[in-house]
Design a protein around this motif. Structure first.
Motif, PDB file in Angstrom:
ATOM      1  N   VAL A   1       6.875  -3.363   4.884  1.00 43.55           N
ATOM      2  CA  VAL A   1       6.272  -3.747   3.608  1.00 43.55           C
ATOM      3  C   VAL A   1       4.934  -4.431   3.854  1.00 43.55           C
ATOM      4  O   VAL A   1       4.821  -5.342   4.670  1.00 43.55           O
TER       5      VAL A   1
ATOM      6  N   ARG B   1       5.046   0.765   2.917  1.00 45.45           N
ATOM      7  CA  ARG B   1       4.918   0.726   1.464  1.00 45.45           C
ATOM      8  C   ARG B   1       4.271  -0.595   1.064  1.00 45.45           C
ATOM      9  O   ARG B   1       4.371  -1.598   1.781  1.00 45.45           O
TER      10      ARG B   1
ATOM     11  N   SER C   1       3.942  -3.782  -1.514  1.00 49.51           N
ATOM     12  CA  SER C   1       4.721  -4.548  -2.477  1.00 49.51           C
ATOM     13  C   SER C   1       4.226  -5.996  -2.462  1.00 49.51           C
ATOM     14  O   SER C   1       3.267  -6.316  -1.766  1.00 49.51           O
TER      15      SER C   1
ATOM     16  N   GLN D   1       9.064  -9.672  -1.699  1.00 54.89           N
ATOM     17  CA  GLN D   1       9.787  -8.945  -0.645  1.00 54.89           C
ATOM     18  C   GLN D   1       9.948  -9.803   0.604  1.00 54.89           C
ATOM     19  O   GLN D   1      10.962  -9.703   1.302  1.00 54.89           O
TER      20      GLN D   1
END
Length: 119
Positions: A76, A97, A99, A103
């Motif tokens: 992340v 990804r 985010s 997270q």
């Protein structure tokens, strides 16, 4: 044991990314779990597919992508830190990804230990 990992440094200007990767590999080899690797501050530079290291150098970005593929590790990238450095979904390497900081918090709650690499 379940580990959350936080990386604050870029792939080639500090040892943190290499150390974090080696830590993750060793932990997985010993049967531990990596809940998530969260890339923050300059650590987000580990996630860009625009990185082109010389042929005789290690490809840290590719290493992370392979780790995600082989072990299902969640990679992340902090959205705010990424945008400040021009990193968007279009130039993320495979397995990463984007985010938010939630997270990181979630990983810290779910993990037995949150290990930080870099300042």
């Amino acid at each position: 044991m379940k580990f959350g990992i936080l990386i604050n440094e870029g792939p080639y200007n500090h040892q943190a990314a290499d150390s974090a990767y080696q830590f993750c590999k060793a932990a997985l080899d010993k049967g531990h779990e990596i809940d998530r690797v969260f890339f923050y501050h300059d650590g987000v530079n580990n996630a860009t597919k625009l990185t082109e290291p010389p042929q005789d150098d290690r490809n840290i970005v590719q290493r992370w992508s392979k780790l995600a593929e082989e072990h299902g590790v969640d990679l992340v990238v902090c959205v705010a830190a990424a945008l400040r450095r021009g990193i968007v979904d279009d130039n993320l390497a495979a397995g990463f990804r984007i985010s938010g900081l939630g997270q990181l918090v979630e990983s810290g709650i779910r993990s037995d230990r949150l290990v930080t690499f870099g300042d």
